[in-house]
Design an enzyme around this catalytic site. Structure first.
Site, PDB file in Angstrom:
ATOM      1  CE  LYS A  40      -4.390  -1.815   0.840  1.00  0.00           C
ATOM      2  NZ  LYS A  40      -5.748  -1.726   1.292  1.00  0.00           N
ATOM      3  CE  LYS A  64     -13.324  -4.222   0.195  1.00  0.00           C
ATOM      4  NZ  LYS A  64     -12.180  -3.836   1.054  1.00  0.00           N
ATOM      5  CE  LYS A 120      -6.056  -8.460  -1.902  1.00  0.00           C
ATOM      6  NZ  LYS A 120      -6.538  -8.071  -0.580  1.00  0.00           N
TER       7      LYS A 120
HETATM    8  P1  ATP Z   1      -8.558  -3.173  -0.524  1.00  0.00           P
HETATM    9  O1  ATP Z   1      -8.466  -3.310  -2.006  1.00  0.00           O
HETATM   10  O2  ATP Z   1      -9.284  -1.965  -0.074  1.00  0.00           O
HETATM   11  O3  ATP Z   1      -7.256  -3.388   0.179  1.00  0.00           O
HETATM   12  P2  ATP Z   1      -9.524  -5.850  -0.396  1.00  0.00           P
HETATM   13  O4  ATP Z   1     -10.422  -6.115  -1.559  1.00  0.00           O
HETATM   14  O5  ATP Z   1      -8.174  -6.415  -0.438  1.00  0.00           O
HETATM   15  O6  ATP Z   1      -9.492  -4.333  -0.044  1.00  0.00           O
HETATM   16  P3  ATP Z   1     -10.148  -6.280   2.412  1.00  0.00           P
HETATM   17  O7  ATP Z   1     -11.184  -5.392   3.020  1.00  0.00           O
HETATM   18  O8  ATP Z   1      -8.728  -5.982   2.700  1.00  0.00           O
HETATM   19  O9  ATP Z   1     -10.348  -6.404   0.844  1.00  0.00           O
HETATM   20  O10 ATP Z   1     -10.456  -7.780   2.805  1.00  0.00           O
HETATM   21  C1  ATP Z   1     -11.613  -8.271   3.431  1.00  0.00           C
HETATM   22  C2  ATP Z   1     -11.544  -9.774   3.527  1.00  0.00           C
HETATM   23  O11 ATP Z   1     -11.592 -10.337   2.219  1.00  0.00           O
HETATM   24  C3  ATP Z   1     -10.241 -10.292   4.148  1.00  0.00           C
HETATM   25  O12 ATP Z   1     -10.536 -11.451   4.905  1.00  0.00           O
HETATM   26  C4  ATP Z   1      -9.405 -10.660   2.958  1.00  0.00           C
HETATM   27  O13 ATP Z   1      -8.455 -11.653   3.256  1.00  0.00           O
HETATM   28  C5  ATP Z   1     -10.461 -11.169   2.005  1.00  0.00           C
HETATM   29  N1  ATP Z   1     -10.036 -10.991   0.617  1.00  0.00           N
HETATM   30  C6  ATP Z   1      -9.826  -9.802  -0.012  1.00  0.00           C
HETATM   31  N2  ATP Z   1      -9.450  -9.999  -1.287  1.00  0.00           N
HETATM   32  C7  ATP Z   1      -9.410 -11.337  -1.465  1.00  0.00           C
HETATM   33  C8  ATP Z   1      -9.096 -12.178  -2.575  1.00  0.00           C
HETATM   34  N3  ATP Z   1      -8.762 -11.659  -3.736  1.00  0.00           N
HETATM   35  N4  ATP Z   1      -9.170 -13.516  -2.414  1.00  0.00           N
HETATM   36  C9  ATP Z   1      -9.542 -14.055  -1.225  1.00  0.00           C
HETATM   37  N5  ATP Z   1      -9.854 -13.322  -0.141  1.00  0.00           N
HETATM   38  C10 ATP Z   1      -9.797 -11.993  -0.248  1.00  0.00           C
END
Ligand code: ATP
Ligand code: LTN
Length: 338
Positions: free
Chosen positions: A119, A204, A201
């Site tokens: 980040k 969002k 990964k």
């Molecule tokens: P950001 O993009 O804002 O960092 P993010 O999409 O990575 O957000 P988080 O809010 O950080 O999502 O994650 C919420 C939950 O979803 C956590 O348990 C995280 O491990 C899971 N998660 C997020 N992205 C993935 C993914 N691509 N595959 C599996 N699990 C995920």
């Protein structure tokens, strides 16, 4: 919702930092629902709005997304009668314990967090202290409720392990205070990859909307995005080293249909990628349709959601306050006369 001392406790959260993706759903929320169903655990599910301001957010949008994220939880089948579902900033003890835990978390530990490194690279102009100490707030979320298990995707494992280390360190100094939590990560769905760059990964907050499938994307959009998904120059649908794009699509298909990789290979034997991508899109859209319908119903009655949030936050605050008082006593803060 009843919190029982005889049951193990589960805590998890998602940040309202964007539209939730099927990565959030398959890696986290869908598993929360399974854990709720056995009735075996005390479950707390939180919308981590305080975490999300470590990256700049538009205030009105953040407010809206906080409520939308809670609506997705409920629409995914999480029952507000059975689980404690609340917004992080509604329970002040999270920020209060985070400060204490910051003082038991080492600079070196925080510097090793891969999410901080990623980040910071993405937000070079805003590498703020909150982004750095984020894992101490996450440890506070978890440790406040005596959490045993933390169901998350694999990207959060390192943070949960740090929460464990902080708990052990604190307990060594002050005697048994915190339960030492464990990450709970399911094999399939633990990491869903980007459709545009399948070595990254799915996230969002990715600027490229074609890289993720939003839980609320329409059927047409879902099918179109899967059609565009980056794959390789082979034509065989098979799970193999180096075929990140196809492996990812097979994982998604498997999560939504319950089929094994072998079954999927057999189903698409002799068929091309085009046909497979369409099938993945349809399976995903079919699986999300009931959730989306329920979501729309919930969003048309905000007062119901707001009622859930208020009631649940009061209960979470009551539980959290007990742990916070214990911690304050242990570290030596003078109690205020009542
Ligand atoms: P950001 O993009 O804002 O960092 P993010 O999409 O990575 O957000 P988080 O809010 O950080 O999502 O994650 C919420 C939950 O979803 C956590 O348990 C995280 O491990 C899971 N998660 C997020 N992205 C993935 C993914 N691509 N595959 C599996 N699990 C995920
Ligand atoms: N940091 C998590 C969201 C989160 C969380 C938590 C997950 C905040 N607090 C406590 C599990 C337990 C993320 O997914 N980025």
């Amino acid at each position: 919702m009843e919190f029982s001392k005889d049951k193990k406790t589960i805590f998890s959260a998602v940040q309202p930092s964007g539209n939730l993706t099927i990565g959030n759903y398959l890696g986290a929320i869908k598993n929360w629902q399974t854990l709720q169903d056995g009735g075996e655990f005390n479950c707390l599910y939180c919308v981590a709005d305080m975490h999300s301001i470590t990256v700049r957010q538009d205030p009105a949008l953040l407010r809206r997304r906080t409520l939308e994220t809670m609506a997705v939880y409920v629409a995914s089948g999480l029952d507000p009668e059975k689980n404690i579902m609340f917004v992080q900033s509604h329970v002040p003890a999270h920020a209060e314990l985070a400060w204490v835990l910051n003082c038991y978390t080492m600079f070196g530990e925080l510097s090793r967090m891969t999410q901080f490194k990623d980040k910071s690279a993405k937000n070079e102009q805003n590498i703020n202290a909150g982004l750095f100490t984020y894992p101490a707030l996450m440890a506070a979320d978890i440790l406040l409720y005596g959490t045993d298990l933390v169901p998350v995707g694999i990207d959060q494992k390192q943070h949960v392990e740090l929460a464990r280390d902080i708990a052990v360190r604190f307990n060594q100094i002050y005697g048994d205070t915190f339960t030492v939590p464990e990450p709970y990560i399911l094999q399939t769905g633990k990491k869903i990859y980007s459709l545009a760059e399948p070595e990254k990964k799915m996230s969002k907050s990715d600027e490229n909307v074609n890289s993720f499938i939003g839980i609320l994307d329409s059927r047409d959009v879902i099918i179109k995005k899967f059609k565009r998904a980056v794959t390789d120059s082979d034509t065989h649908v098979c799970y193999a080293e180096g075929k990140n794009g196809i492996n990812n699509l097979m994982t998604i298909y498997s999560c939504f249909t319950g089929k094994t990789m072998e079954e999927i290979e057999r189903e698409f034997d002799g068929k091309g990628y085009g046909e497979f991508k369409l099938a993945v899109g349809e399976a995903c859209a079919d699986a999300l349709a009931p959730l989306q319908k329920q979501y729309n119903c919930l969003m048309s009655d905000r007062s119901y959601l707001e009622g859930i949030l208020s009631q649940n936050a009061d209960y979470a605050a009551y539980l959290a306050r007990k742990m916070l008082s214990k911690v304050y006593r242990k570290v030596g803060f003078l109690a205020k006369n009542k």
